[in-house]
Design a protein around this motif. Structure first.
Motif, PDB file in Angstrom:
ATOM      1  N   SER A 152      -5.185  -1.873  -2.345  1.00  0.00           N
ATOM      2  CA  SER A 152      -6.061  -1.936  -1.482  1.00  0.00           C
ATOM      3  C   SER A 152      -7.483  -2.356  -2.020  1.00  0.00           C
ATOM      4  CB  SER A 152      -6.621  -0.228  -2.250  1.00  0.00           C
ATOM      5  OG  SER A 152      -6.641  -0.186  -4.079  1.00  0.00           O
TER       6      SER A 152
ATOM      7  N   ALA B 137      -3.095   4.186  -4.018  1.00  0.00           N
ATOM      8  CA  ALA B 137      -3.884   3.467  -2.681  1.00  0.00           C
ATOM      9  C   ALA B 137      -4.382   3.877  -2.185  1.00  0.00           C
ATOM     10  CB  ALA B 137      -2.621   3.227  -2.310  1.00  0.00           C
TER      11      ALA B 137
ATOM     12  N   SER C 244       0.510  -0.922  -5.122  1.00  0.00           N
ATOM     13  CA  SER C 244      -0.820  -0.055  -4.295  1.00  0.00           C
ATOM     14  C   SER C 244      -2.002  -0.675  -4.966  1.00  0.00           C
ATOM     15  CB  SER C 244       0.004   0.653  -4.212  1.00  0.00           C
ATOM     16  OG  SER C 244      -0.210   1.887  -4.828  1.00  0.00           O
TER      17      SER C 244
ATOM     18  N   LEU D  21      -8.706   3.200  -2.393  1.00  0.00           N
ATOM     19  CA  LEU D  21      -9.265   2.113  -1.010  1.00  0.00           C
ATOM     20  C   LEU D  21     -10.797   3.397  -1.176  1.00  0.00           C
ATOM     21  CD1 LEU D  21      -9.370   0.799   1.230  1.00  0.00           C
ATOM     22  CD2 LEU D  21      -8.129   2.230   2.677  1.00  0.00           C
TER      23      LEU D  21
ATOM     24  N   PHE E 264       0.813  -1.720   0.672  1.00  0.00           N
ATOM     25  CA  PHE E 264       0.084   0.098  -0.240  1.00  0.00           C
ATOM     26  C   PHE E 264       0.650   1.158  -0.212  1.00  0.00           C
ATOM     27  CE2 PHE E 264      -2.300   3.535   1.906  1.00  0.00           C
ATOM     28  CZ  PHE E 264      -3.751   3.560   1.511  1.00  0.00           C
TER      29      PHE E 264
END
Length: 526
Positions: free
Chosen positions: A360, A172, A356, A176, A132
């Motif tokens: 997520s 990332a 990354s 997310l 991440f």
């Protein structure tokens, strides 16, 4: 198979994005060619997906076998020799399926299966934290706590804070945020957000971010933080990535030992994953386990024949499939075709995906497997459920999958023995009358040698001048060890002036001369 395509197609795309880095990472962790992980993912999706009876299980290379593969390649003298063991392991799995060994998975307690799911969820979260932040010293498939480079899960997380990549971390965080927004808000607003999955949008944003910032000194993402799919220059170079088993070594003992190891571990991981995915499945489908072993065996034979890693059903991909709304085996099959098509047609586009962003996606998958509410629920069920659950979780996080499951199973067995010891009989004590204590001992439905200690303790503690009623009318199985205890107690009873009345289905006997003879004359049910 096609009636749920509107659910299966979006789910297959999510599984594809989860499977792609795992296939490559597990191959890297196994010391095998990167392409071997993709072969296993493709065969696991298309072949095993088609043959399996599981509607939501997804198969591919498993992190649990990475250490075995790594050690075996060196011991057997090369990857081509190892492929012979993979093919033989698949044949042994076919034998397991024909012998109906699939029932083994049903003998693991529910608390251990739930602990397995939670432990894997925690591992996914812990292992993806470095990715991440853009720290990629270890492959995505490295799921062991102690690693080959001397580091462990927590030291890798600490190290990642010293090597934070601003661009990788930013994209990332964007990914997310998209996933959370999609899952909690947008999917409830319009149908389009149900058809187009959040992970697909997050990956697209990641590619765009990389293209726009690749020349930036501050936010640029380095090449070692991108997906790394082998890029063939032409047809011959593509075909050159396949490896084939060297059957000249088939009679070497080490080959067969490795084959049995692969078959046993892969079968056990598959059966445990089947049990776990069936519990996660909102439709509560039941997977035919013997058919699953046949499917896995066939997949491993084909995978080994063309240079792929060993295959099992995998909980990470299966849970991602369930969470994304997959309804039938088409999602697993389509994900296999997506892997195949992508490595042939768009490997360069895949190599623009930041790891990354995929981290997520996996963080969300891990959280849904290890929700804090599950710990609260298991605690509320009492220590008999919570203790094996907790030991399994801790064991998986701090050792590996099979070791954690083994520890949880051992604790579960100890709990069963304790409860069996406690529940062997029911004792009712009446008031003393006519100079004798009246005590009724009712034996349980099944009384085995596990119960010897509890019953012997009660008999030894009976006071003198006792009238003992021994009721075995509900008992369907009485171990010979218990009969011998009663036989030995009969002499002690005479010395302590204890009168015994034995009540059974055959009638009532006062102070029987021989318990062994009495029970041997009874029907076979007891």
């Amino acid at each position: 198979m096609f009636k749920n395509l509107k659910n299966d197609l979006p789910a297959s795309i999510v599984v594809f994005f989860v499977a792609l880095p795992l296939c490559l990472g597990i191959a890297l962790a196994s010391g095998a060619p990167l392409f071997s992980g993709l072969i296993a993912g493709i065969i696991g999706g298309i072949v095993v997906g088609a043959l399996s009876g599981s509607k939501i299980g997804v198969s591919g290379p498993a992190a649990g076998l990475a250490a075995i593969v790594l050690a075996s390649i060196g011991e057997l003298g090369g990857y081509e020799n190892f492929l012979v063991a993979v093919v033989l392991g698949g044949i042994i799995q076919l034998v397991f399926g024909l012998l109906r060994a699939g029932i083994i998975g049903y003998y693991f307690p529910s608390s251990v299966i739930k602990g397995m799911l939670t432990g894997i969820g925690i591992i996914i979260i812990l292992k993806q934290i470095p990715h991440f932040f853009g720290y990629d010293s270890d492959p995505e498939g490295d799921f062991s706590f102690f690693q080959i480079d001397g580091e462990n899960t927590f030291s890798e997380i600490i190290n990642s804070f010293n090597f934070i990549s601003p661009g990788a971390t930013l994209v990332a965080a964007l990914g997310l945020g998209i996933l959370i927004l999609w899952d909690k808000v947008l999917v409830k607003k319009a149908r389009i957000f149900q058809l187009v999955q959040g992970p697909l949008v997050a990956v697209a944003v990641g590619i765009i971010f990389y293209v726009l910032t690749k020349d930036s000194s501050g936010l640029g993402i380095s090449s070692n933080h991108l997906v790394s799919v082998p890029i063939p220059e032409d047809v011959s170079s593509f075909l050159g990535q396949f490896s084939f088993p060297n059957f000249e070594v088939i009679f070497q003992p080490n080959i067969w030992i490795t084959a049995f190891t692969i078959a046993l571990v892969a079968s056990l991981e598959t059966l445990l994953c089947v049990e776990a995915t069936d519990k996660l499945d909102p439709d509560k489908n039941v997977t035919p386990t013997n058919r699953e072993l046949l499917a896995q065996g066939t997949g491993n034979i084909i995978s080994g024949m063309i240079g792929g890693l060993p295959i099992t059903q995998v909980i990470v991909r299966s849970s991602a499939n369930i969470q994304s709304g997959g309804k039938s085996k088409m999602s697993a099959i389509i994900h296999g075709f997506l892997l195949l098509i992508s490595v042939i047609l768009i490997p360069r586009l895949l190599n623009m995906i930041p790891l990354s962003v995929l981290a997520s996606v996996l963080l969300v998958v891990g959280y849904k497997l290890a929700k804090p509410s599950l710990f609260k629920k298991m605690f509320a069920l009492g220590w008999k459920q919570f203790l094996p659950f907790t030991v399994t979780v801790i064991g998986i996080v701090f050792t590996d999958l099979l070791m954690g499951i083994g520890l949880g199973l051992m604790v579960g067995i100890v709990v069963i023995l304790i409860k069996s010891y406690q529940n062997s009989h029911f004792l009712h004590i009446e008031d003393k009358s006519n100079g004798k204590h009246k005590i009724v001992m009712t034996l349980a439905e099944e009384v085995t040698f596990f119960n010897k200690g509890a019953i012997l303790k009660e008999l030894d503690q009976l006071p003198e001048d006792t009238y003992l009623t021994l009721d075995v009318r509900k008992t369907r199985y009485l171990d010979n060890d218990i009969i011998e205890i009663l036989e030995d107690f009969s002499e002690k009873a005479k010395n302590k002036h204890i009168d015994i009345k034995l009540i059974s289905e055959r009638g009532t006997v006062e102070n029987p001369d021989s318990y062994i003879q009495f029970f041997n004359l009874r029907p076979k049910s007891v």
